[in-house]
Write an enzyme that holds these catalytic residues in place. Structure first.
Site, short mmCIF file in Angstrom:
data_model
loop_
_atom_site.label_atom_id
_atom_site.label_comp_id
_atom_site.label_asym_id
_atom_site.label_seq_id
_atom_site.Cartn_x
_atom_site.Cartn_y
_atom_site.Cartn_z
N THR A 170 0.83 -1.21 0.00
CA THR A 170 0.00 0.00 0.00
C THR A 170 0.86 1.25 0.00
OG1 THR A 170 -1.72 -1.19 1.21
CG2 THR A 170 -1.84 1.21 1.23
N GLU A 444 0.33 -16.78 -0.20
CA GLU A 444 0.12 -16.98 1.23
C GLU A 444 0.20 -18.46 1.59
OE1 GLU A 444 -3.44 -15.16 2.64
OE2 GLU A 444 -2.63 -13.13 2.49
#
Length: 1060
Positions: A170, A444
């Site tokens: 981000t 992940e």
């Protein structure tokens, strides 16, 4: 032409022929000169050989002592296949706060967890418009390269930012947006579009980000943002697409995690009036949906300040007051939903004993409270033409409540993204180019991996496939363009894994869809059996049943394993704590197509149908747009979550394939978010699952380094005498001479049409080290030249100052000389004029000349003094100094006798005080036989009454005349003159005494003359009787009219003469 001598390294020394007096020098002289030149050439050869040896020794020595910060491009690693070497280089750079490293054009970013001061305005300006490899790796370099390529080639680009939660994805996207906002050209009219692009981030973060165990500001959705530019490169608009928001977080958070930021920001920063209108309290612990993680208050998050930022962003993005009222009403209703408590009644069905929260939800959403209560505690069963309403159990009611909260929040988030897009759209610029920013979850792998990890890893599998294909395609295109033979690169093609997941009718997602819709009971075990049946023989799929003896121990009975490109991942079809099965995470409600529900054997279609009816009839304007009434009539079965995700991922890939890519891989250095801590195990895990080693291997399969001829030659031209300091030929020829001089081997490089390709990093390192060595010599030379330049400038300044000073001094001398000459001319002119007017009375025209002559006479007189007192042979004075004799006579007459004598000494006598032009011509006619010797204006006193008359006293050789205009009033011949009397006072009275026997005389003449000493002296010298003058003792007498000084004896004499 001059002769030439070939030097080392291909250098050529041209020797011009010697000329002397326009003829060729003699053979003897030429031979001597040639011997001298050859000697100099041999010395230069020896120096050049020493220089080459030093370069090579330094090159070899520097290879074993690389810089402590490692290499800034992993492609330059010699041991590029070693994961340890990769990590060691990453560690070196991280320890020096160098968080960015390249793999070709891919940027690897390590989260520093601290401010490094590398995102300043000066840094943005530094990277603006600079060649990609000219400066150290930076996220600004990626942004600037994409922007420049877009502007120059007018094609679309995208920047893919990936990594696990907490790696800094981000923040990287924020920095890129800030870079575009600052460095792109901007007009005042498009300022609004830029601000809306920037302020869309805080809003999306508030509604889509949350604190997790790994990250305090983790994006819980995938985001793709298109930044639109016009043909000038000015940002004019944008568009945002969101993917797979984590709606389950709305109703449940793990220990140490929080819900989405907006809930806490509203409670912490909202005004008291707003909270009262929404029926909320400030304490987040009062709400079930906010207190499950037990960390509602987080020291690292300032919800109050973030609320101010979000409120400001709402105003910039043009949210109306009505929009915000409806939006906050939905957020508050979700919190109220979580606080609804169910109890079991006597029939074993769910009921709501306290309807306080129901009333608040009904008020905020604009629905009937009793209809809402029925929807949460009952279900509708449809059988052909009949509908039956049945009560729900406690578990199903709680599930319906949570499902409603997730559906409301999920669709509200979609509405929010669409609202932002509507504010970013710009229809005034039809022909736009775009740069896309894809901020999406990385690969992940957890201890327990469920459906969410399955979707995320599937997405990364597809993106890795795109990355490898685009990288290989770009490599091959560059080779073909440069005319270099393409060498096939061996790499792992993960298409086989993508097919295992997404292949139609055979992939895992298709098998999951079939299991969800087939008749009969569907369980986790039945789904696992179907997988073993359909894909059990696939090389990248494994279950406990299919695994070997060693692998069987690592896989549970309700698990299956996929061998991804980044490694193996075990997925569990039953994930605690809610016993949610992967097979049951499906869409069983046609009215909530995006919601995966966990359902028991009893179908829950009726539950969601009633809830949907409530939401479709809401008076809240946002919910009206999110839940359309047409959905109630739609009986088609909606696609499952997996199918929807596969379709949206396919659309995303189509978007990315149409654009030129740039990649940023973000890495988290440690789990505790501590600065300067490098966790080898964690980073090794991320390097593996981000596919960085695979990407490096593909990049290094060909050439490690490639550079345009011009840039390579510009940097390393100092290593070859032929190319330094300037190469004026074709760049390719210059490169050939340069690498031949350095000593490249044929297998170390290849020359393309416009670029040089270097295969091994050590070759580049050796060249760079040689450049570093020669740089010191060049710097010394440059310093010497610069110092010479400074000294020359100082010399020129001094020289100019000296010239200026000399010019001014010469000017001063010239002005002095001119002044002296002017004075000399004036003096000469004055003396000439004085000589011409020497016989005139003393006046300015002859004064200086006469003074000079007098001085000169007196100085000469000292050498001609008479030798005895009887000697009368005095030096004869010049004619103009006749006054000297007159002064002597005056001295004998008046010295010590009359006042004013001392003052008259410095006043020279004039020949006459009256010019002939001032004498009446008739008088001159009467005096024609006599020459005028002296004339002076006088005042005559009458004998009777002493009345004054203006007269002229004219002296000739024979007589003195008293003249009135044209008449001679009285003529006094010198023989008849008895004497002249003057007083001892300082008056101008003189009395001329005449003989009484002369009957022609009228008597003594009483005159007043301004030049009495001069007039009396002239008269005495003409009469030749100095004793004739008598100075009588005078006294002051007063007349009735005025005071005057008159000698007493004179008055007595005057009276006597008048009487006679």
């Amino acid at each position: 032409m001059g002769s030439k001598v070939t030097g080392l390294g291909g250098g050529i020394l041209y020797l011009e022929p010697l000329k002397c007096n326009n003829t060729w020098a003699s053979d003897r002289h030429g031979k001597r000169l040639m011997d001298k030149i050859l000697k100099l050439v041999k010395i230069s050869f020896k120096k050049e050989e020493v220089r080459r040896k030093r370069i090579r020794l330094h090159m070899e020595g520097a290879l074993t002592a690389r810089d402590k910060v490692g290499v800034q491009d992993f492609v330059l690693l010699d041991a590029y296949t070693s994961e340890s070497a990769f990590l060691d280089n990453l560690r070196k750079r991280f320890s020096e706060n160098l968080i960015y490293t390249y793999i070709g054009t891919l940027l690897v970013s390590v989260n520093p967890y601290q401010e490094l001061g590398i995102y300043t305005l000066s840094q943005m300006e530094l990277y603006q418009g600079v060649n990609f490899f000219e400066l150290p790796p930076h996220v600004y370099a990626i942004a600037d390269n994409a922007y420049r390529m877009m502007c120059s080639e007018l094609n679309n680009h995208f920047i893919l930012i990936s990594g696990e939660s907490g790696a800094g994805k981000t923040e990287a996207s924020k920095k890129i947006l800030q870079y575009f906002a600052v460095t792109c050209p901007m007009t005042e009219s498009l300022q609004v579009a830029r601000d809306r692009l920037l302020f869309s981030n805080p809003v999306l973060e508030a509604f889509g980000n949350a604190k997790t165990l790994r990250n305090d500001n983790s994006s819980r959705f995938g985001k793709y943002m298109d930044i639109q530019f016009d043909f000038k490169g000015i940002p004019v608009g944008g568009h945002i697409i969101s993917y797979l928001i984590e709606k389950s977080r709305v109703v449940y958070q793990n220990q140490g995690e929080r819900n989405f930021h907006i809930f806490y920001q509203l409670l912490e920063g909202g005004e008291e009036e707003l909270l009262a209108y929404l029926g909320l309290e400030r304490d987040p612990q009062l709400y079930k949906y906010l207190s499950q993680g037990r960390c509602a208050k987080e020291s690292s998050v300032n919800d109050k300040n973030d609320w101010k930022t979000v409120s400001n962003a709402f105003s910039v993005i043009d949210f109306t007051k009505d929009d915000l009222e409806n939006l906050f009403g939905i957020i508050a209703s979700v919190l109220h939903l979580g606080n609804i408590c169910f109890e079991e009644n006597q029939q074993g069905c769910a009921s709501v004993p306290d309807t306080h929260e129901i009333k608040w939800i009904a008020k905020l959403l604009g629905v009937d409270p009793w209809v809402l209560l029925e929807a949460l505690t009952h279900r509708k069963i449809e059988a052909k033409t009949e509908e039956v309403i049945c009560p729900l159990t406690l578990d199903l009611s709680a599930y319906a409540r949570d499902a409603m909260a997730k559906a409301v929040y999920g669709r509200t988030f979609t509405w929010l993204v669409n609202k932002i897009n509507s504010s970013l759209v710009n229809k005034d610029f039809p022909g736009k180019t775009v740069i896309g920013l894809l901020d999406i979850y990385g690969f992940e792998v957890f201890d327990k991996n469920g459906f969410e990890q399955f979707c995320i890893n599937y997405c990364n599998e597809k993106l890795q496939q795109l990355l490898i294909e685009r990288t290989l395609k770009a490599e091959q295109a560059e080779y073909e363009m440069e005319g270099i033979e393409w060498e096939p690169i061996q790499y792992f093609n993960n298409k086989i894994i993508c097919d295992l997941v997404e292949e139609r009718h055979k992939g895992i997602i298709s098998i999951l869809d079939e299991e969800c819709v087939r008749p009969g009971p569907a369980t986790d075990l039945s789904f696992l059996e179907r997988l073993e049946e359909k894909v059990g023989k696939h090389a990248h799929f494994e279950t406990r049943k299919l695994a070997g003896p060693k692998g069987r121990k690592k896989i549970g009975w309700m698990e299956f394993r996929l061998f991804h490109y980044a490694g193996e991942v075990t997925y569990c079809t039953r994930v605690l704590p809610r016993q949610t099965a992967l097979v049951r995470q499906r869409h069983t409600d046609v009215n909530f197509p995006e919601e995966p529900f966990v359902i028991s054997e009893a179908a829950s279609v009726a539950v969601t149908s009633l809830c949907l009816q409530v939401l479709c009839r809401s008076k809240n304007r946002i919910l009206k747009e999110c839940f359309l009434v047409a959905e109630l009539e739609n009986r088609r079965r909606a696609p499952t979550v997996g199918t929807q995700f596969k379709n949206s991922l396919g659309s995303l890939l189509e978007i990315l394939i149409s654009k030129e890519p740039s990649y940023i891989r973000c890495i988290k250095p440690n789990e505790r978010k501590e600065p300067s801590k490098f966790d080898d195990f964690l980073i090794r895990h991320q390097v593996k699952y981000l596919g960085l080693m695979e990407h490096l291997r593909v990049r290094r399969a060909g050439f490690a380094y490639r550079r345009k001829y011009e840039h390579f030659l510009q940097r390393y031209k100092s290593l070859c005498p032929d190319t330094w300091p300037h190469w004026h030929g074709p760049p390719e020829e210059g490169i050939e001479r340069l690498i031949k001089y350095i000593g490249y081997k044929p297998e170390e490089y290849k020359l393309g049409r416009t670029k040089i390709f270097i295969r091994f990093p050590r070759t580049l390192f050796a060249t760079e080290d040689a450049f570093e060595f020669s740089k010191h010599q060049l710097v010394a030379r440059i310093q010497a030249t610069y110092k010479c330049c400074l000294e020359r400038r100082a010399y020129m300044r001094k020289r100019q100052a000296a010239i200026t000073l000399e010019a001014h001094w010469r000017g001063a001398l010239a002005r002095t000389e001119a002044k002296r000459r002017k004075w000399a001319v004036q003096t000469v002119r004055k003396f000439i004029k004085g000589f011409i007017n020497r016989n005139r009375p003393l006046c300015p025209d002859n004064e200086d000349f006469i003074v000079f002559m007098r001085k000169n006479y007196i100085l000469n007189l000292r050498h001609h003094v008479p030798k005895n007192v009887l000697d009368k042979s005095w030096l004869r004075p010049p004619g103009i100094l006749g006054t000297m004799q007159e002064k002597v006579v005056t001295s004998e007459i008046f010295r010590g006798k009359k006042e004013g004598y001392a003052e008259s000494l410095n006043q020279p006598f004039a020949n006459s005080r009256i010019d002939e032009g001032d004498i009446n011509p008739k008088v001159l006619q009467l005096l024609s036989s006599e020459k005028v010797q002296y004339g002076v204006p006088v005042t005559k006193y009458d004998r009777k009454g002493f009345k004054t008359r203006q007269r002229q006293l004219i002296l000739t050789q024979k007589a003195a005349y008293v003249v009135e205009l044209a008449k001679i009033k009285q003529k006094i011949e010198y023989p008849t003159l008895r004497g002249v009397s003057t007083s001892s006072l300082s008056d101008g009275i003189l009395v001329i005494h005449v003989s009484q026997a002369d009957i022609k005389q009228k008597g003594d003449v009483i005159l007043q003359c301004e030049h009495v000493f001069e007039a009396v002296t002239k008269l005495a010298m003409l009469v030749k009787k100095e004793s004739l003058v008598n100075v009588v003792q005078g006294r002051e007498a007063k007349t009735p009219d005025s005071k005057c000084k008159v000698g007493g004896e004179v008055k007595t004499e005057m009276a006597r003469n008048i009487k006679s």
